[in-house]
Design an enzyme around this catalytic site. Sequence first.
Site, short mmCIF file in Angstrom:
data_model
loop_
_atom_site.label_atom_id
_atom_site.label_comp_id
_atom_site.label_asym_id
_atom_site.label_seq_id
_atom_site.Cartn_x
_atom_site.Cartn_y
_atom_site.Cartn_z
N THR A 6 0.83 -1.20 0.00
CA THR A 6 0.00 0.00 0.00
C THR A 6 0.85 1.24 0.00
OG1 THR A 6 -1.97 0.92 1.02
CG2 THR A 6 -0.18 0.37 2.50
N LYS A 38 -7.93 2.06 4.63
CA LYS A 38 -6.70 1.90 5.40
C LYS A 38 -6.41 3.06 6.33
CE LYS A 38 -4.93 -0.64 1.48
NZ LYS A 38 -3.98 -0.63 0.39
N GLY A 50 -3.29 5.67 9.85
CA GLY A 50 -3.24 4.86 8.65
C GLY A 50 -2.21 3.76 8.83
N SER A 129 4.90 0.51 0.10
CA SER A 129 5.75 0.34 -1.08
C SER A 129 5.81 1.58 -1.96
CB SER A 129 5.29 -0.87 -1.89
OG SER A 129 3.96 -0.68 -2.31
#
Length: 178
Positions: A6, A38, A50, A129
């Site tokens: 994510t 998220k 988050g 990522s």
Amino acid sequence: MTIRSTTILCIRHRSRVAIAADGQVTMGTTVMKHNAKKIRKMYNDQILSGFAGATADALTLFEKFEAKLAEYRGNLTRSAVELAKDWRTDRVLRRLEALMIVADAGHSLLISGTGDVIEPEDGILAIGSGGPYALAAARAMLDRPDLEAKDIVERAMRIAGGIDIYTNQEIVVDELKG
């Protein structure tokens, strides 16, 4: 810790804090879901949070963090430090693979399972990522007088989603006004 799941971006700009997340859930190289949530508000909508990492692990951390916020009456920094200590030392928690960003009107913090609680100098945090791409894009837009915090996180996330295969364009943005 390499997290390929994510992108979460948090920016503090002009007395506002905005946090954004993409909605993609990936299992290996397969996209399983496009619109996962998220980010969430906590402690009477005074704190944004988050996560990046394994979903079950992140949900566990959200619960633990909410309990710390209740215990320390919404004190973000103290709650983050206490969560990081528990996360690092508890036999079960230390196996969790996730990172968290939390923010209130005064502070933005990254919390990790290695005991890190980091507050950025420039008010920008990014994890996951696509985090490096979102961070670079946000920094590049920070001095634009026509953009608010919410605009910057959304644009930066779209840039990250165009580069990182684990980040999609289903962006959710939430904001606190200072």
